[in-house]
Write a protein that holds these residues in place. Sequence first.
Motif, PDB file in Angstrom:
ATOM      1  N   UNK A   1      -5.246   3.393  -5.737  1.00 18.69           N
ATOM      2  CA  UNK A   1      -6.685   3.648  -5.678  1.00 18.69           C
ATOM      3  C   UNK A   1      -7.468   2.884  -6.735  1.00 18.69           C
ATOM      4  N   UNK A   2      -6.906   2.757  -7.926  1.00 20.72           N
ATOM      5  CA  UNK A   2      -7.611   1.997  -8.969  1.00 20.72           C
ATOM      6  C   UNK A   2      -7.726   0.523  -8.592  1.00 20.72           C
ATOM      7  N   UNK A   3      -6.693  -0.032  -7.932  1.00 17.14           N
ATOM      8  CA  UNK A   3      -6.761  -1.424  -7.460  1.00 17.14           C
ATOM      9  C   UNK A   3      -7.922  -1.580  -6.491  1.00 17.14           C
ATOM     10  N   UNK A   4      -8.088  -0.612  -5.615  1.00 20.94           N
ATOM     11  CA  UNK A   4      -9.150  -0.683  -4.617  1.00 20.94           C
ATOM     12  C   UNK A   4     -10.535  -0.627  -5.214  1.00 20.94           C
ATOM     13  N   UNK A   5     -10.673   0.063  -6.332  1.00 23.32           N
ATOM     14  CA  UNK A   5     -11.981   0.125  -6.987  1.00 23.32           C
ATOM     15  C   UNK A   5     -12.349  -1.234  -7.588  1.00 23.32           C
ATOM     16  N   UNK A   6     -11.356  -1.938  -8.103  1.00 25.71           N
ATOM     17  CA  UNK A   6     -11.615  -3.240  -8.719  1.00 25.71           C
ATOM     18  C   UNK A   6     -11.793  -4.333  -7.667  1.00 25.71           C
ATOM     19  N   UNK A   7     -11.037  -4.251  -6.575  1.00 22.79           N
ATOM     20  CA  UNK A   7     -11.089  -5.282  -5.536  1.00 22.79           C
ATOM     21  C   UNK A   7     -11.294  -4.616  -4.179  1.00 22.79           C
ATOM     22  N   UNK A   8     -12.483  -4.098  -3.919  1.00 23.46           N
ATOM     23  CA  UNK A   8     -12.736  -3.417  -2.639  1.00 23.46           C
ATOM     24  C   UNK A   8     -12.551  -4.350  -1.458  1.00 23.46           C
ATOM     25  N   UNK A   9     -12.168  -3.777  -0.330  1.00 21.08           N
ATOM     26  CA  UNK A   9     -11.825  -4.582   0.829  1.00 21.08           C
ATOM     27  C   UNK A   9     -12.137  -3.820   2.105  1.00 21.08           C
ATOM     28  N   UNK A  10     -12.928  -4.433   2.989  1.00 26.29           N
ATOM     29  CA  UNK A  10     -13.239  -3.807   4.264  1.00 26.29           C
ATOM     30  C   UNK A  10     -12.007  -3.704   5.144  1.00 26.29           C
ATOM     31  N   UNK A  11     -11.130  -4.712   5.090  1.00 33.17           N
ATOM     32  CA  UNK A  11      -9.933  -4.673   5.912  1.00 33.17           C
ATOM     33  C   UNK A  11      -8.980  -3.585   5.434  1.00 33.17           C
ATOM     34  N   UNK A  12      -8.862  -3.421   4.129  1.00 30.29           N
ATOM     35  CA  UNK A  12      -7.998  -2.368   3.602  1.00 30.29           C
ATOM     36  C   UNK A  12      -8.573  -0.992   3.931  1.00 30.29           C
ATOM     37  N   UNK A  13      -9.902  -0.874   3.894  1.00 31.72           N
ATOM     38  CA  UNK A  13     -10.518   0.424   4.210  1.00 31.72           C
ATOM     39  C   UNK A  13     -10.099   0.922   5.593  1.00 31.72           C
ATOM     40  N   UNK A  14      -9.911  -0.010   6.532  1.00 30.65           N
ATOM     41  CA  UNK A  14      -9.491   0.391   7.878  1.00 30.65           C
ATOM     42  C   UNK A  14      -8.129   1.081   7.836  1.00 30.65           C
ATOM     43  N   UNK A  15      -7.210   0.554   7.032  1.00 30.72           N
ATOM     44  CA  UNK A  15      -5.894   1.175   6.933  1.00 30.72           C
ATOM     45  C   UNK A  15      -5.935   2.459   6.112  1.00 30.72           C
ATOM     46  N   UNK A  16      -6.843   2.540   5.146  1.00 33.93           N
ATOM     47  CA  UNK A  16      -6.978   3.782   4.379  1.00 33.93           C
ATOM     48  C   UNK A  16      -7.451   4.916   5.302  1.00 33.93           C
ATOM     49  N   UNK A  17      -8.340   4.593   6.239  1.00 36.67           N
ATOM     50  CA  UNK A  17      -8.748   5.598   7.234  1.00 36.67           C
ATOM     51  C   UNK A  17      -7.547   6.059   8.051  1.00 36.67           C
ATOM     52  N   UNK A  18      -6.717   5.106   8.450  1.00 36.95           N
ATOM     53  CA  UNK A  18      -5.516   5.453   9.218  1.00 36.95           C
ATOM     54  C   UNK A  18      -4.594   6.330   8.392  1.00 36.95           C
ATOM     55  N   UNK A  19      -4.457   6.006   7.100  1.00 30.49           N
ATOM     56  CA  UNK A  19      -3.613   6.808   6.221  1.00 30.49           C
ATOM     57  C   UNK A  19      -4.160   8.227   6.111  1.00 30.49           C
ATOM     58  N   UNK A  20      -5.451   8.354   5.972  1.00 31.30           N
ATOM     59  CA  UNK A  20      -6.067   9.675   5.881  1.00 31.30           C
ATOM     60  C   UNK A  20      -5.773  10.489   7.142  1.00 31.30           C
ATOM     61  N   UNK A  21      -5.895   9.852   8.312  1.00 28.90           N
ATOM     62  CA  UNK A  21      -5.608  10.561   9.566  1.00 28.90           C
ATOM     63  C   UNK A  21      -4.129  10.947   9.650  1.00 28.90           C
ATOM     64  N   UNK A  22      -3.252  10.048   9.200  1.00 29.89           N
ATOM     65  CA  UNK A  22      -1.811  10.335   9.233  1.00 29.89           C
ATOM     66  C   UNK A  22      -1.471  11.514   8.331  1.00 29.89           C
TER      67      UNK A  22
END
Length: 303
Positions: free
Chosen positions: A258-279
Amino acid sequence: MATRPYEATLPLVSLFQERLELMRKLGQASAPELLLGVLREQVTEITGLAVRASGRTRAELLVIAARFAEYIGWMAQEAGDEAGALRWTAEAVELAEAGGDVHLADYAQVRRALVTLYAGAADETVALAQQAQGSTAPPRIRGLAAQRAAQGYALLGDERACLMGLDRARALLAMDDSEPDGPVLGPTNLADPVAMVTGWCLHDLGRHRQAAEVLDRECMLIPPHALRSRMRYGVRRALAHAAAGAVERSCEVARELLDCGKLAPSATVRADVRRLDRELMRFRTSPMVRDLRPALTEFFSAR
């Protein structure tokens, strides 16, 4: 009095190549929006010099300008601007062709296929990647295209075609022993790109435990400074663990990222984070999941 063509020296071209390498390193550890303006200025500066140059110098400047434009396309996609990503990819092709590089057009198909991959358009992803594979492009470009096609086949659930594509990618990338004339196309922070993509594909094929094993191994080899790559493949790793039922391990991996994501935000990664949340919602009674989900929601809701 007519203005004589400007003749840049080879060190000037090398300087712009070094700048692009620096921008790519910065792009691994910063918000894409912070780089887009600087990158566009570089394209303007380099093309301005190319107009005043001639011969080999002009061609080399146009080609490096094309590489900047291609990277702008990637950063635009990371910023969530798919239209901008496609527009700059097309601009990169025009600049490259003006400089005599006919193969960036093939790589552009690989880049376009990444946009369709994240959109879930598997058939289109495969079609675009196959166009690049059927070209006369160098082995590296055709190898990257084979990887992308394999990802598309994995989304389609075609395991045989996917694994054949990965084998083809490994063979083609192994043939690429030439010294690059400029910055390397495609990922440069992965010890074994085909192995990493194999883990990615195994998850989409439903072979989650195997995917987690591969991604565990390969993610450990990503350099510490490559935050964007660590986030991209790390989230896939967390997804694979969650789908395999290893919920505590999935939460541990996600928390580290999560800290990596704050420093280097990514729209493509956000899509997989949504999938992770659903999983992880399948395990909503788990204390670790309850503790993690607010942070995941904050991440994929951020812009």
